[in-house]
Write a protein that holds these residues in place. Structure first.
Motif, mmCIF file in Angstrom:
data_model
loop_
_atom_site.group_PDB
_atom_site.id
_atom_site.type_symbol
_atom_site.label_atom_id
_atom_site.label_comp_id
_atom_site.label_asym_id
_atom_site.label_seq_id
_atom_site.Cartn_x
_atom_site.Cartn_y
_atom_site.Cartn_z
ATOM 1 N N THR A 96 42.179 42.649 37.883
ATOM 2 C CA THR A 96 43.603 42.725 38.179
ATOM 3 C C THR A 96 44.340 42.706 36.847
ATOM 4 O OG1 THR A 96 45.405 41.800 39.517
ATOM 5 C CG2 THR A 96 43.886 40.220 38.505
ATOM 6 N N SER A 97 45.664 42.555 36.890
ATOM 7 C CA SER A 97 46.427 42.452 35.645
ATOM 8 C C SER A 97 47.682 41.642 35.884
ATOM 9 C CB SER A 97 46.773 43.839 35.096
ATOM 10 O OG SER A 97 47.492 44.595 36.039
ATOM 11 N N ASP A 98 48.192 41.083 34.785
ATOM 12 C CA ASP A 98 49.449 40.346 34.873
ATOM 13 C C ASP A 98 50.612 41.335 34.737
ATOM 14 O OD1 ASP A 98 49.927 40.875 32.135
ATOM 15 O OD2 ASP A 98 49.339 38.868 31.497
ATOM 16 N N PRO A 99 51.861 40.885 34.886
ATOM 17 C CA PRO A 99 52.993 41.816 34.796
ATOM 18 C C PRO A 99 53.102 42.547 33.457
ATOM 19 C CG PRO A 99 53.695 39.813 35.874
ATOM 20 C CD PRO A 99 52.294 39.560 35.351
ATOM 21 N N ALA A 100 52.571 41.968 32.380
ATOM 22 C CA ALA A 100 52.621 42.623 31.071
ATOM 23 C C ALA A 100 51.482 43.619 30.876
ATOM 24 C CB ALA A 100 52.588 41.576 29.963
ATOM 25 N N GLY A 101 50.536 43.655 31.819
ATOM 26 C CA GLY A 101 49.420 44.589 31.736
ATOM 27 C C GLY A 101 48.137 44.001 31.202
ATOM 28 N N THR A 102 48.107 42.708 30.885
ATOM 29 C CA THR A 102 46.872 42.068 30.432
ATOM 30 C C THR A 102 45.856 42.103 31.568
ATOM 31 O OG1 THR A 102 48.151 40.565 29.028
ATOM 32 C CG2 THR A 102 45.859 39.957 29.488
ATOM 33 N N VAL A 103 44.682 42.633 31.296
ATOM 34 C CA VAL A 103 43.650 42.738 32.321
ATOM 35 C C VAL A 103 43.011 41.368 32.539
ATOM 36 C CG1 VAL A 103 41.432 43.789 32.923
ATOM 37 C CG2 VAL A 103 43.225 45.166 31.848
ATOM 38 N N ILE A 104 42.800 41.030 33.810
ATOM 39 C CA ILE A 104 42.213 39.747 34.196
ATOM 40 C C ILE A 104 41.020 39.993 35.103
ATOM 41 C CG2 ILE A 104 42.597 37.572 35.441
ATOM 42 C CD1 ILE A 104 45.644 38.014 34.870
ATOM 43 N N LEU A 105 39.893 39.386 34.767
ATOM 44 C CA LEU A 105 38.761 39.346 35.683
ATOM 45 C C LEU A 105 38.916 38.057 36.483
ATOM 46 C CD1 LEU A 105 36.117 40.217 36.932
ATOM 47 C CD2 LEU A 105 34.923 39.221 34.963
ATOM 48 N N LEU A 106 39.247 38.190 37.735
ATOM 49 C CA LEU A 106 39.443 37.065 38.650
ATOM 50 C C LEU A 106 38.187 36.976 39.490
ATOM 51 C CD1 LEU A 106 41.297 34.918 39.904
ATOM 52 C CD2 LEU A 106 42.297 36.742 41.286
ATOM 53 N N ARG A 107 37.380 35.925 39.244
ATOM 54 C CA ARG A 107 36.066 35.896 39.891
ATOM 55 C C ARG A 107 35.630 34.481 40.215
ATOM 56 N NH1 ARG A 107 31.252 34.951 36.992
ATOM 57 N NH2 ARG A 107 31.525 34.435 34.806
ATOM 58 N N ARG A 108 34.636 34.422 41.109
ATOM 59 C CA ARG A 108 33.977 33.149 41.433
ATOM 60 C C ARG A 108 32.991 32.839 40.313
ATOM 61 N NH1 ARG A 108 31.406 33.845 46.601
ATOM 62 N NH2 ARG A 108 33.502 33.600 47.433
ATOM 63 N N GLU A 109 32.993 31.613 39.837
ATOM 64 C CA GLU A 109 32.055 31.219 38.796
ATOM 65 C C GLU A 109 30.655 31.160 39.382
ATOM 66 O OE1 GLU A 109 31.478 27.830 35.332
ATOM 67 O OE2 GLU A 109 32.902 27.446 36.945
ATOM 68 N N GLN A 110 29.695 31.722 38.663
ATOM 69 C CA GLN A 110 28.306 31.681 39.113
ATOM 70 C C GLN A 110 27.682 30.387 38.618
ATOM 71 O OE1 GLN A 110 27.248 35.441 37.313
ATOM 72 N NE2 GLN A 110 27.005 36.350 39.340
ATOM 73 N N MET A 111 27.110 29.655 39.508
ATOM 74 C CA MET A 111 26.482 28.385 39.150
ATOM 75 C C MET A 111 25.032 28.620 38.762
ATOM 76 S SD MET A 111 28.854 26.324 39.467
ATOM 77 C CE MET A 111 30.487 26.372 40.132
ATOM 78 N N GLY A 112 24.591 27.836 37.785
ATOM 79 C CA GLY A 112 23.179 27.866 37.417
ATOM 80 C C GLY A 112 22.878 28.728 36.307
#
Length: 112
Positions: A96-112
């Protein structure tokens, strides 16, 4: 939501080698991983990736956020789904991205 463990600087091919050298030689960061098109550095508790990107004309900074429910978090943020940016292999989440266009990986943390 909480901060992830990775920050990526997406660099045009013609600037990649000098950018890697800057962080390694001048800043003095420790290289933790080297791939064909990416170098990872220890950046406190994070990994700073310098990624070489073909056909890129400017530098972008990409960040990572963790959430137990990435779909709900994306809805909460009201941000666009940008999964076309890079394949998400073995990752539960979205680009996804914030309003300024910074790309964000929004994810579930993998355990282990």
């Amino acid at each position: 939501m909480e901060p992830g463990k990775n920050i990526a600087i997406k660099v045009p091919m013609h600037r990649w080698e000098e950018t890697v050298a800057f962080y390694r030689d001048k800043v003095g960061l420790t290289v933790t991983r080297e791939l064909d098109n990416s170098t990872g550095f220890n950046f406190g508790g994070l990994t700073l990736w310098i990624d070489r990107v073909p056909h890129q004309s400017q530098t972008d900074v990409w960040i990572e956020l963790f959430d137990d429910d990435p779909d709900a978090a994306l809805s909460h943020l009201g941000s666009p789904c940008r999964d076309e940016l890079e394949p998400l292999t073995n990752v539960t989440g979205h680009w996804t991205s914030d309003p300024a266009g910074t790309v964000i990986l929004l994810r579930r943390e993998q355990m282990g």
